[in-house]
Design a protein around this motif. Sequence first.
Motif, mmCIF file in Angstrom:
data_model
loop_
_atom_site.group_PDB
_atom_site.id
_atom_site.type_symbol
_atom_site.label_atom_id
_atom_site.label_comp_id
_atom_site.label_asym_id
_atom_site.label_seq_id
_atom_site.Cartn_x
_atom_site.Cartn_y
_atom_site.Cartn_z
ATOM 1 N N UNK A 68 0.832 -1.202 0.000
ATOM 2 C CA UNK A 68 0.000 0.000 0.000
ATOM 3 C C UNK A 68 0.873 1.262 0.000
ATOM 4 N N UNK A 69 1.931 1.249 0.829
ATOM 5 C CA UNK A 69 2.795 2.426 0.927
ATOM 6 C C UNK A 69 3.576 2.688 -0.352
ATOM 7 N N UNK A 70 3.763 1.645 -1.171
ATOM 8 C CA UNK A 70 4.516 1.805 -2.420
ATOM 9 C C UNK A 70 3.671 2.416 -3.529
ATOM 10 N N UNK A 71 2.364 2.489 -3.326
ATOM 11 C CA UNK A 71 1.469 2.988 -4.370
ATOM 12 C C UNK A 71 1.471 4.525 -4.408
ATOM 13 N N UNK A 72 1.188 5.101 -5.570
ATOM 14 C CA UNK A 72 0.966 6.548 -5.627
ATOM 15 C C UNK A 72 -0.190 6.927 -4.701
ATOM 16 N N UNK A 75 -3.909 6.139 -5.713
ATOM 17 C CA UNK A 75 -4.174 4.702 -5.794
ATOM 18 C C UNK A 75 -4.127 4.056 -4.413
ATOM 19 N N UNK A 76 -3.219 4.570 -3.567
ATOM 20 C CA UNK A 76 -3.127 4.046 -2.202
ATOM 21 C C UNK A 76 -4.423 4.292 -1.439
ATOM 22 N N UNK A 77 -4.956 5.517 -1.551
ATOM 23 C CA UNK A 77 -6.197 5.838 -0.847
ATOM 24 C C UNK A 77 -7.354 4.974 -1.349
ATOM 25 N N UNK A 78 -7.406 4.745 -2.653
ATOM 26 C CA UNK A 78 -8.468 3.893 -3.212
ATOM 27 C C UNK A 78 -8.341 2.463 -2.701
ATOM 28 N N UNK A 79 -7.108 1.980 -2.569
ATOM 29 C CA UNK A 79 -6.884 0.617 -2.073
ATOM 30 C C UNK A 79 -7.317 0.496 -0.624
ATOM 31 N N UNK A 80 -7.006 1.513 0.183
ATOM 32 C CA UNK A 80 -7.454 1.525 1.576
ATOM 33 C C UNK A 80 -8.977 1.491 1.658
ATOM 34 N N UNK A 81 -9.600 2.330 0.860
ATOM 35 C CA UNK A 81 -11.065 2.415 0.882
ATOM 36 C C UNK A 81 -11.682 1.079 0.482
#
Length: 363
Positions: A68-72, A75-81
Amino acid sequence: MQLKNIKKILLVNPYGIGDSLFITPLIRTLKKVYPDTLLDILIGSRTKEVFHLNPNVNHIFEYNKDYFRSLPLAKRELSYIKLHKNLKKQNFDLMLDFSNTDEYAFWAKFFWKIPIRIGFQYRNRGRFLNYRVPKKLSNPFENERPVPEHYYELLKFLEIDSKHFEKRLYFYPDPKESLWLKSLFQQYSISEKELIILVVPGGGASWGVNAHYKQWPPEHFSNLISKLISHLNARIFFVGGKEDQPLSSTLCNPFKSSIDLCGKTNLHQLAALMKSSHLVIGNESGPLHLATALDCKAILLYGPVSQKMYGPYSETNNQIPLYHQTPCRPCYQNYRSPLCENRICLSELTADVVYQQVLNALK
């Protein structure tokens, strides 16, 4: 509190292989007492295979923080959501939190909407839990209890009697890996009559860059392996993670008959190899706790870590914890270890002492 109206439970364990294996007796107990309750688990990035074929686990959710931390950012926020929405829609009735942090209980209370949250009041981090193991029982280092028994504390809130607790770890190997093992033995011309010994020279991935502080010195491993080959004509397999490859390569090179598989097996392949070996030797780590779960003969080497807390959790005595006692050990306390440069607890545990235990174990 009883589970009459509890249909779905989420277990949270974001740690490594060893800690994941340490909760398997609790999972087994829960399923045995409440067979109709679904048990899902939220894990970190390295332990999916621990639960992959566990019949007591319904579904595995993976929370890979590093990924997750490696994502832009977007995209990171979308993955968290996406992860949080997925967990919320499961409608869990109860969460068992093994994390010793307040992060997961926070999400469970305000986002996943899990009404019953059980965990440890370790360092006052249980503020978002509504059932807490009290502070004096939340720190297993104070009385050096075995970690699986420390985790059993959570079941007391569910009124599960200790008579249901089992002293063993669980791992369910993939039978399909027998084909891989057969191919491996053919590749290296391994016969059934040969003495096969697995060596775990590294381990301790959860310690990161400080993993070497809990590892037996490489020169001791080299001396031991020399004895195993020259005196016992053993075939040595080096096993472990990718992070152990530089160490295993250095140890393996002088011994032409040895085989370096560090970073080249998945957990189920490693289990198949362990079951076919005569002995596993290595630093206290996830692979050695896997050997314990499989009830393989094993010698676990301890330095700064307590053998009482992290010792082989088994009733068979097929696994031997080996250590050199010093006034300062165990110095691993409260999930932290001083950066000790002399590490006499490990350096004074000689290859001769370990070799004698090998002979005893092979009798």
